[in-house]
Motif scaffolding. Structure first.
Motif, PDB file in Angstrom:
ATOM      1  N   ALA A  60       0.910  -1.288   0.351  1.00  0.00           N
ATOM      2  CA  ALA A  60      -0.604  -0.350   0.639  1.00  0.00           C
ATOM      3  C   ALA A  60       0.906   1.265   0.248  1.00  0.00           C
ATOM      4  O   ALA A  60       0.359   2.023  -0.763  1.00  0.00           O
ATOM      5  CB  ALA A  60      -0.925   0.093   0.928  1.00  0.00           C
ATOM      6  N   ALA A  61       2.007   0.932   0.697  1.00  0.00           N
ATOM      7  CA  ALA A  61       3.019   2.135   1.430  1.00  0.00           C
ATOM      8  C   ALA A  61       3.446   2.452  -0.334  1.00  0.00           C
ATOM      9  O   ALA A  61       3.661   3.546  -0.826  1.00  0.00           O
ATOM     10  CB  ALA A  61       3.816   2.031   2.183  1.00  0.00           C
ATOM     11  N   ALA A  62       3.586   1.611  -1.280  1.00  0.00           N
ATOM     12  CA  ALA A  62       4.675   1.306  -2.468  1.00  0.00           C
ATOM     13  C   ALA A  62       3.121   2.128  -3.217  1.00  0.00           C
ATOM     14  O   ALA A  62       4.584   3.118  -4.757  1.00  0.00           O
ATOM     15  CB  ALA A  62       4.939  -0.345  -3.090  1.00  0.00           C
ATOM     16  N   VAL A  63       2.171   2.098  -3.496  1.00  0.00           N
ATOM     17  CA  VAL A  63       1.232   2.151  -4.572  1.00  0.00           C
ATOM     18  C   VAL A  63       1.526   3.808  -4.336  1.00  0.00           C
ATOM     19  O   VAL A  63       1.244   5.317  -4.945  1.00  0.00           O
ATOM     20  CB  VAL A  63      -0.451   1.224  -3.811  1.00  0.00           C
ATOM     21  N   ALA A 118      -2.632 -21.836  -5.301  1.00  0.00           N
ATOM     22  CA  ALA A 118      -1.053 -20.357  -5.786  1.00  0.00           C
ATOM     23  C   ALA A 118      -0.132 -19.476  -4.941  1.00  0.00           C
ATOM     24  O   ALA A 118      -0.704 -18.801  -4.677  1.00  0.00           O
ATOM     25  CB  ALA A 118      -2.280 -19.372  -7.364  1.00  0.00           C
ATOM     26  N   PRO A 119       0.724 -20.686  -3.524  1.00  0.00           N
ATOM     27  CA  PRO A 119       1.301 -19.929  -2.827  1.00  0.00           C
ATOM     28  C   PRO A 119       2.344 -18.642  -3.493  1.00  0.00           C
ATOM     29  O   PRO A 119       2.215 -18.052  -2.868  1.00  0.00           O
ATOM     30  CB  PRO A 119       1.639 -21.077  -2.072  1.00  0.00           C
ATOM     31  N   ALA A 120       2.063 -18.602  -4.370  1.00  0.00           N
ATOM     32  CA  ALA A 120       3.038 -17.266  -5.056  1.00  0.00           C
ATOM     33  C   ALA A 120       2.409 -16.551  -5.545  1.00  0.00           C
ATOM     34  O   ALA A 120       3.244 -15.271  -5.046  1.00  0.00           O
ATOM     35  CB  ALA A 120       4.356 -17.804  -5.949  1.00  0.00           C
ATOM     36  N   HIS A 121       1.101 -16.917  -5.467  1.00  0.00           N
ATOM     37  CA  HIS A 121       0.329 -15.173  -6.334  1.00  0.00           C
ATOM     38  C   HIS A 121      -0.456 -15.071  -5.503  1.00  0.00           C
ATOM     39  O   HIS A 121      -0.786 -13.644  -4.503  1.00  0.00           O
ATOM     40  CB  HIS A 121      -0.084 -15.866  -7.781  1.00  0.00           C
ATOM     41  N   ASN A 122      -1.260 -15.552  -4.821  1.00  0.00           N
ATOM     42  CA  ASN A 122      -2.636 -15.074  -4.379  1.00  0.00           C
ATOM     43  C   ASN A 122      -1.872 -14.324  -2.922  1.00  0.00           C
ATOM     44  O   ASN A 122      -2.158 -13.754  -2.625  1.00  0.00           O
ATOM     45  CB  ASN A 122      -3.565 -15.835  -4.150  1.00  0.00           C
ATOM     46  N   PRO A 123      -0.936 -14.562  -2.085  1.00  0.00           N
ATOM     47  CA  PRO A 123      -1.532 -14.542  -0.407  1.00  0.00           C
ATOM     48  C   PRO A 123      -0.541 -12.769  -0.836  1.00  0.00           C
ATOM     49  O   PRO A 123      -1.504 -12.170   0.017  1.00  0.00           O
ATOM     50  CB  PRO A 123       0.321 -15.089  -0.111  1.00  0.00           C
ATOM     51  N   PRO A 124       0.751 -12.178  -1.669  1.00  0.00           N
ATOM     52  CA  PRO A 124       0.785 -11.394  -1.566  1.00  0.00           C
ATOM     53  C   PRO A 124      -0.315 -10.344  -2.159  1.00  0.00           C
ATOM     54  O   PRO A 124      -0.186  -9.169  -1.756  1.00  0.00           O
ATOM     55  CB  PRO A 124       1.511 -11.059  -2.865  1.00  0.00           C
ATOM     56  N   TYR A 125      -1.382 -11.051  -3.243  1.00  0.00           N
ATOM     57  CA  TYR A 125      -2.618 -10.242  -3.806  1.00  0.00           C
ATOM     58  C   TYR A 125      -3.924  -9.641  -3.050  1.00  0.00           C
ATOM     59  O   TYR A 125      -3.755  -8.503  -2.196  1.00  0.00           O
ATOM     60  CB  TYR A 125      -3.301 -10.719  -5.093  1.00  0.00           C
ATOM     61  N   THR A 126      -4.054 -10.637  -2.493  1.00  0.00           N
ATOM     62  CA  THR A 126      -4.947 -11.093  -1.410  1.00  0.00           C
ATOM     63  C   THR A 126      -4.707  -9.461  -0.276  1.00  0.00           C
ATOM     64  O   THR A 126      -4.794  -8.400   0.305  1.00  0.00           O
ATOM     65  CB  THR A 126      -5.058 -11.046  -0.575  1.00  0.00           C
ATOM     66  N   ALA A 127      -2.886 -10.216   0.424  1.00  0.00           N
ATOM     67  CA  ALA A 127      -2.464  -8.904   1.493  1.00  0.00           C
ATOM     68  C   ALA A 127      -2.504  -7.532   1.480  1.00  0.00           C
ATOM     69  O   ALA A 127      -3.217  -6.557   1.593  1.00  0.00           O
ATOM     70  CB  ALA A 127      -1.112  -9.062   2.191  1.00  0.00           C
ATOM     71  N   ALA A 128      -2.082  -6.859  -0.753  1.00  0.00           N
ATOM     72  CA  ALA A 128      -1.927  -5.744  -0.769  1.00  0.00           C
ATOM     73  C   ALA A 128      -3.185  -5.442  -1.281  1.00  0.00           C
ATOM     74  O   ALA A 128      -3.505  -4.086  -0.607  1.00  0.00           O
ATOM     75  CB  ALA A 128      -1.381  -6.125  -2.571  1.00  0.00           C
ATOM     76  N   MET A 129      -4.018  -6.296  -1.593  1.00  0.00           N
ATOM     77  CA  MET A 129      -5.411  -5.262  -1.710  1.00  0.00           C
ATOM     78  C   MET A 129      -6.042  -4.944  -0.400  1.00  0.00           C
ATOM     79  O   MET A 129      -7.072  -3.687  -0.777  1.00  0.00           O
ATOM     80  CB  MET A 129      -6.266  -6.339  -2.317  1.00  0.00           C
ATOM     81  N   ARG A 130      -5.898  -6.142   0.788  1.00  0.00           N
ATOM     82  CA  ARG A 130      -6.864  -4.685   1.869  1.00  0.00           C
ATOM     83  C   ARG A 130      -5.676  -3.699   2.312  1.00  0.00           C
ATOM     84  O   ARG A 130      -6.455  -3.176   2.933  1.00  0.00           O
ATOM     85  CB  ARG A 130      -6.454  -6.386   2.937  1.00  0.00           C
ATOM     86  N   GLN A 131      -4.891  -3.502   2.226  1.00  0.00           N
ATOM     87  CA  GLN A 131      -3.881  -2.416   2.806  1.00  0.00           C
ATOM     88  C   GLN A 131      -3.943  -1.510   2.105  1.00  0.00           C
ATOM     89  O   GLN A 131      -4.573  -0.562   2.358  1.00  0.00           O
ATOM     90  CB  GLN A 131      -2.314  -3.182   2.489  1.00  0.00           C
ATOM     91  N   LEU A 132      -4.461  -1.578   0.366  1.00  0.00           N
ATOM     92  CA  LEU A 132      -5.275  -1.004  -0.352  1.00  0.00           C
ATOM     93  C   LEU A 132      -6.548  -0.171   0.109  1.00  0.00           C
ATOM     94  O   LEU A 132      -6.370   1.169  -0.301  1.00  0.00           O
ATOM     95  CB  LEU A 132      -4.993  -0.894  -1.579  1.00  0.00           C
ATOM     96  N   GLN A 133      -7.509  -1.441   0.582  1.00  0.00           N
ATOM     97  CA  GLN A 133      -8.534  -1.003   0.693  1.00  0.00           C
ATOM     98  C   GLN A 133      -8.549  -0.085   1.913  1.00  0.00           C
ATOM     99  O   GLN A 133      -9.542   0.985   1.743  1.00  0.00           O
ATOM    100  CB  GLN A 133      -9.173  -1.732   1.098  1.00  0.00           C
TER     101      GLN A 133
END
Length: 395
Positions: A60-63, A118-133
């Motif tokens: 979220a900070a990166a975005v 999809a362990p290499a893909h889904n966790p970083p996406y969901t974490a980032a999406m929650r941060q951005l929300q």
């Protein structure tokens, strides 16, 4: 409408900003080493490129930092962050959440359900999406799932030979991935030939690779199955692998199931075969110097791609165009030669001079080839931007 498209890794964030009026790319950039004390970032707007060091403790900070750069009064291209209509994600696996969706609690829960696949893909996406929300609540988030393009695959090519209840209750079936890339290839090849009803075999070859059979612009078969770990060998992932080898691997290496899966996902593929690198450029150099394991890795890779090309020739009843996309597909002159070698009887003949001289999009088939062979540089971000725009306009 301006749309920011995000491509996330566990510690990285890359983006492109599109003005959907004319589908113009306004900017691109990225952040590496997210979570470290200092993160490196870059932004390109027009011909100007800036590289800088920022603090990005999370995605979220990166975005947020990227929006600061894009709204810089002297060097930015936006008057304010309010100009961004949405942030679109090339999401990988949503399971029961399919197609293009506004990110909400149900979508996030569905992605969490598929995290083990999809362990290499889904966790970083969901974490980032929650941060951005939380950090940017006024900007809608949109997930365009890679599986969406493959929903047209018929059941006989989607089911594994396991109890059908497993597919219905657990989602154990061939989902397919790289949907944005194969969707782009389907659309672009129709534009190039003026024929939307042609039969296309799309080879997305890169650090992660898959092959897709396309008829009338729709996916009818693809090489990746339940997870992105399947299909041809990947950079460091095994690809197709007999699951009954797992107990033996666990026994001989004294590792757990989790440890064995980690080995298959990080120490196999081209890297495991060669013993040195998963990068095709490195392998080609080593093979030219006489490294037999590097040559073996290249041979196993091209043989696997040819296997799927052959299968899809049969499935489609012939092929009108063979298209190469992705980093290897676009730049791998020798890989393209190896894949097309000896296929003249099937109507696929490469022009070696055109192939060697190719840069960017272009035809590389010989005059006598019954099948057109093209390099089609993919644009996954533009596909996701279009899908994001269409969803917002329907809302």
């Amino acid at each position: 409408m301006k749309v920011l498209i995000a491509n996330l890794g566990s510690t990285s964030f890359k983006y492109r900003l599109f003005d959907m009026d004319g589908e113009r790319q306004l900017a691109r950039g990225g952040v590496e080493r997210i979570g470290a004390e200092q993160s490196s970032a870059f932004v390109e707007i027009g011909d100007a490129r800036r590289e800088l060091t920022i603090e990005a403790p999370n995605h979220a900070a990166a975005v947020e930092q990227c929006l600061v750069q894009l709204t810089d009064p002297d060097q930015g291209c936006l008057a304010s962050a309010d100009e961004v209509s949405a942030i679109g994600f090339k999401a990988v696996h949503g399971g029961r959440a399919r197609g293009v969706r506004r990110v909400d609690s149900d979508v996030l829960a569905a992605m969490d359900e598929m995290a083990t696949v999809a362990p290499a893909h889904n966790p970083p996406y969901t974490a980032a999406m929650r941060q951005l929300q939380e950090a940017l609540p006024s900007i809608p988030l949109v997930a365009a799932f890679e599986t969406g393009f493959h929903e047209t695959i018929p059941p006989r090519l989607k089911h594994y030979a396991v109890p059908t209840e497993w597919a219905e209750e657990f989602g154990i079936k061939r989902w397919g991935f790289h949907g944005a890339s194969h969707r782009y290839v389907a659309g672009r090849t129709a534009e190039l030939t003026g024929n939307s009803e042609q039969r296309v075999i799309s080879c997305h070859l890169g650090g992660s690779s898959s092959v897709c059979a396309i008829r009338n612009g729709q996916s009818v078969a693809t090489s990746m199955g339940m997870s992105p770990q399947s299909g041809p060998p990947q950079n460091n992932r095994a690809g197709d692998f007999d699951p009954f080898a797992l107990p033996l691997l666990m026994e001989r290496t004294s590792t757990t199931l989790e440890g064995a899966l980690e080995l298959l996902a990080s120490e196999c593929g081209l890297k495991g075969l060669s013993g040195t690198s998963g990068d095709v450029r490195d392998l080609a150099e080593s093979a030219a110097a006489g490294d037999e394991r590097a040559q073996l890795a290249l041979d196993v890779f091209t043989t696997s791609v040819r296997h799927y090309v052959g299968a899809y020739l049969v499935e489609l009843g012939g092929v009108d165009m063979l298209a190469f996309a992705g980093g290897i597909g676009e730049n791998g002159t020798r890989i393209r030669t190896a894949i097309c070698s000896g296929l003249g009887e099937l109507g696929i003949v490469l022009d070696e001079e055109k192939n060697a001289a190719a840069t960017g999009e272009g035809a590389i088939h010989a005059a006598e080839s019954k099948t057109q062979i093209w390099i089609v540089p993919t644009n996954e971000e533009l596909v996701v931007a279009r899908q994001t725009r269409d969803l917002l306009e329907q809302s």
